[in-house]
Enzyme design. Structure first.
Site, short mmCIF file in Angstrom:
data_model
loop_
_atom_site.label_atom_id
_atom_site.label_comp_id
_atom_site.label_asym_id
_atom_site.label_seq_id
_atom_site.Cartn_x
_atom_site.Cartn_y
_atom_site.Cartn_z
N TYR A 27 -28.69 31.76 5.28
CA TYR A 27 -29.89 31.25 6.18
C TYR A 27 -29.41 29.52 6.27
CZ TYR A 27 -34.57 30.03 7.33
OH TYR A 27 -35.79 29.68 8.19
N GLY B 48 -38.62 36.16 19.70
CA GLY B 48 -39.18 36.21 18.31
C GLY B 48 -40.56 35.99 18.41
N LYS C 166 -28.86 27.79 10.14
CA LYS C 166 -29.58 26.82 10.72
C LYS C 166 -28.98 25.49 10.90
CE LYS C 166 -33.56 29.21 11.01
NZ LYS C 166 -34.00 29.43 12.10
N ASP D 94 -33.13 42.87 21.18
CA ASP D 94 -32.52 42.28 20.09
C ASP D 94 -31.68 41.13 20.40
OD1 ASP D 94 -30.88 41.53 17.81
OD2 ASP D 94 -30.13 43.76 17.51
#
Ligand code: NAD
Length: 246
Positions: free
Chosen positions: A153, A12, A157, A61
């Protein structure tokens, strides 16, 4: 710090924190594989090459097992090895838990957490053979303290932290370290979506009084990737202006 002769893969890294990490590792001497899902990867690789370092852009991806296998094989067949893996790619799909769709849950867990497993597993094979490696995964203060609207999220994480601590124990005997960096609020496209009122509320909670920059995170990654950090593994390094008080 000197990363000459090291090969780094940064997922990314077409923009934001990942881009800053890719540029910093290159500046410190590393050859860098720039990964992203879009063409911005190529412009970052071009930027690195213009400084005289080696770089390759690979579109993939990281949530797809097949793509990750191709990404790692392309990197190894081009440069012979991967010494440093930075698991940076991530997305957010915020919604209060009660209204969160299965799709938004699955997508965030897949791209933010499963990707870390896929990229680490594929890369470790080569690091174990080389008996040296650095795995650095970007978690978030949200994974430690939670945040309304970010159950998916935060879960992803927090998962990265448990994953990293386990990985660190499994591979320590081969001089491979695995650590996480937990940024607070950093000025990128991801945080541009915050409302002005949310931003002002957050600023009150950050002891240093301002958001961080992508470079603040990149400096911490370069340190953890270096030889100097050889006795540090299984850790969470907060880069958050004092927000979480880790
Ligand atoms: P960003 O949205 O600016 O950049 C994320 C990059 O990841 C983009 O270039 C995107 O195209 C890429 N990406 C998305 N899905 C991908 C996939 N499936 N495969 C490959 N690449 C993919 O975000 P950012 O703010 O630079 O965040 C980088 C990392 O830092 C993320 O893991 C994020 O969760 C984490 N983080 C950011 C902040 C912050 O305040 N910005 C705080 C804590 C943690």
């Amino acid at each position: 710090m000197n990363l000459s002769d090291r090969v780094a893969l940064v997922t990314g890294s077409g923009q934001g924190i990942g881009r800053a990490i890719a540029l910093k590792l290159a500046e410190t001497g590393a050859t860098v594989i720039v990964n992203d899902v879009n063409g911005r990867a190529q412009s970052v690789a071009d930027e690195i090459r213009a400084t005289g370092r080696q770089s390759l852009a690979v579109l993939a991806d990281v949530g797809s097992s097949k793509d990750v296998a191709r990404l790692v094989e392309t990197a190894v067949s081009t440069f012979g090895k991967i010494d440093i893996l930075v698991n940076n790619a991530g997305i957010s799909r915020d919604q209060l838990l009660i209204r969160m769709s299965d799709e938004d849950w699955d997508k965030v867990i897949n791209i933010n957490l499963k990707s870390v497993f896929l990229c680490t597993r594929a890369t470790l094979k080569h690091m174990l053979r080389a008996r040296w490696g650095r795995i650095i995964s970007i978690t978030s203060v949200v994974g430690l303290v939670g945040n309304p609207g970010q159950a998916n999220y935060a879960a992803a994480k927090a998962g990265i932290i448990g994953f990293t601590k386990t990985c660190a124990k499994e591979v320590a005997s081969r001089s491979i370290t695995a650590n996480t960096i937990a940024p607070g609020f950093i000025d990128t496209e991801m945080t541009k979506r915050l409302l002005k009122s949310q931003r002002q509320e957050l600023l009150k909670r950050i002891p240093l009084g301002h958001f961080g920059s992508p470079d603040d995170v990149a400096e911490a990654v370069a340190f953890l990737a270096s030889e100097e950090a050889k006795y540090i593994t299984g850790q969470i390094l907060g880069v958050d202006g004092g927000l979480a008080g880790i």
